[in-house]
Design a protein around this motif. Sequence first.
Motif, short mmCIF file in Angstrom:
data_model
loop_
_atom_site.label_atom_id
_atom_site.label_comp_id
_atom_site.label_asym_id
_atom_site.label_seq_id
_atom_site.Cartn_x
_atom_site.Cartn_y
_atom_site.Cartn_z
N ILE A 1 0.82 -1.22 0.00
CA ILE A 1 0.00 0.00 0.00
C ILE A 1 0.85 1.28 0.00
O ILE A 1 0.43 2.31 -0.49
N THR A 2 2.06 1.20 0.56
CA THR A 2 2.88 2.41 0.62
C THR A 2 3.95 2.46 -0.48
O THR A 2 4.79 3.36 -0.47
N ASN A 3 3.89 1.51 -1.41
CA ASN A 3 4.85 1.50 -2.52
C ASN A 3 6.30 1.47 -2.01
O ASN A 3 7.16 2.18 -2.54
N ILE A 4 6.57 0.67 -1.03
CA ILE A 4 7.91 0.63 -0.45
C ILE A 4 8.95 0.05 -1.41
O ILE A 4 10.08 0.52 -1.45
N ILE A 5 8.57 -0.94 -2.20
CA ILE A 5 9.53 -1.58 -3.12
C ILE A 5 10.12 -0.54 -4.08
O ILE A 5 11.35 -0.43 -4.19
N PRO A 6 9.30 0.27 -4.78
CA PRO A 6 9.90 1.30 -5.64
C PRO A 6 10.76 2.30 -4.86
O PRO A 6 11.79 2.76 -5.35
N ARG A 7 10.36 2.62 -3.64
CA ARG A 7 11.16 3.54 -2.81
C ARG A 7 12.53 2.94 -2.49
O ARG A 7 13.55 3.62 -2.55
N ILE A 8 12.53 1.65 -2.14
CA ILE A 8 13.80 0.98 -1.84
C ILE A 8 14.67 0.88 -3.09
O ILE A 8 15.88 1.09 -3.02
N ILE A 9 14.04 0.60 -4.22
CA ILE A 9 14.79 0.56 -5.49
C ILE A 9 15.43 1.91 -5.75
O ILE A 9 16.61 1.99 -6.14
N MET A 10 14.67 3.00 -5.53
CA MET A 10 15.24 4.35 -5.74
C MET A 10 16.42 4.61 -4.81
O MET A 10 17.43 5.19 -5.22
N ILE A 11 16.30 4.18 -3.56
CA ILE A 11 17.41 4.35 -2.61
C ILE A 11 18.64 3.61 -3.10
O ILE A 11 19.75 4.16 -3.12
N ILE A 12 18.45 2.37 -3.55
CA ILE A 12 19.57 1.54 -4.00
C ILE A 12 20.20 2.10 -5.27
O ILE A 12 21.43 2.22 -5.36
N ILE A 13 19.38 2.47 -6.27
CA ILE A 13 19.97 2.95 -7.51
C ILE A 13 20.63 4.32 -7.33
O ILE A 13 21.62 4.61 -8.00
N THR A 14 20.11 5.13 -6.44
CA THR A 14 20.74 6.42 -6.17
C THR A 14 22.10 6.23 -5.53
O THR A 14 23.05 6.95 -5.84
N ALA A 15 22.21 5.24 -4.67
CA ALA A 15 23.48 4.98 -3.99
C ALA A 15 24.49 4.26 -4.87
O ALA A 15 25.70 4.38 -4.65
N SER A 16 24.02 3.55 -5.90
CA SER A 16 24.94 2.68 -6.61
C SER A 16 25.17 2.99 -8.09
O SER A 16 26.17 2.54 -8.65
#
Length: 195
Positions: free
Chosen positions: A129-144
């Motif tokens: 419901i909170t779209n956490i998967i796309p948020r986590i993907i954004m965190i990972i791709i921004t860092a890497s």
Amino acid sequence: MKVKRIVAYILDMIIISIITELILFIPIFGNTKDVYIETSQEYFNLVLNESTGSSDITKNEEIEKMYDMQKSSQTINIITVGCMILYFGVSAYICNGQTLGKKILNLRIVPVKNSELKPHLFILRTIIITNIIPRIIMIIITASLSMKAWYNVSIYVSQMQYIITFIILGFIIFREDERGLHDLLCDTKVILTKE
């Protein structure tokens, strides 16, 4: 009840925003918020100047500012994801299927079948419901990823967030039982409690 559910969700997101803001005041996070505000202002000033014709910027300059803004929000995004999991998942489980927004609007999450709700189902509901998967993907791709690779992937991740949101809302709005994707996958429903 559809409107009540949406209002409860908006109230819950406001509460999470307040909690995140309060956490960012803790000294160990330093000037994280100030850096984010500064980079956001730089980006929006750049875009505003371009739209008014007062500057000629390249697409690379715009992407660079977007990338800087996203990088400066990493800590905020991680804290927000943590708050969402704790608030929507853990506290809703502890409070017998109610977040503060649901409690205010007399709503409760219950199992469809007469069984007990499990903690992992609240976490799964939260992730959906909170779209956490796309948020986590954004965190990972921004860092890497490099700036250019980040930009290309972030376009698809943003589209994925919108699609998931529309699917969830579409299910709630158009299904007779008002069960969203998160409800169907977790075998739950939201009911009105007694006033």
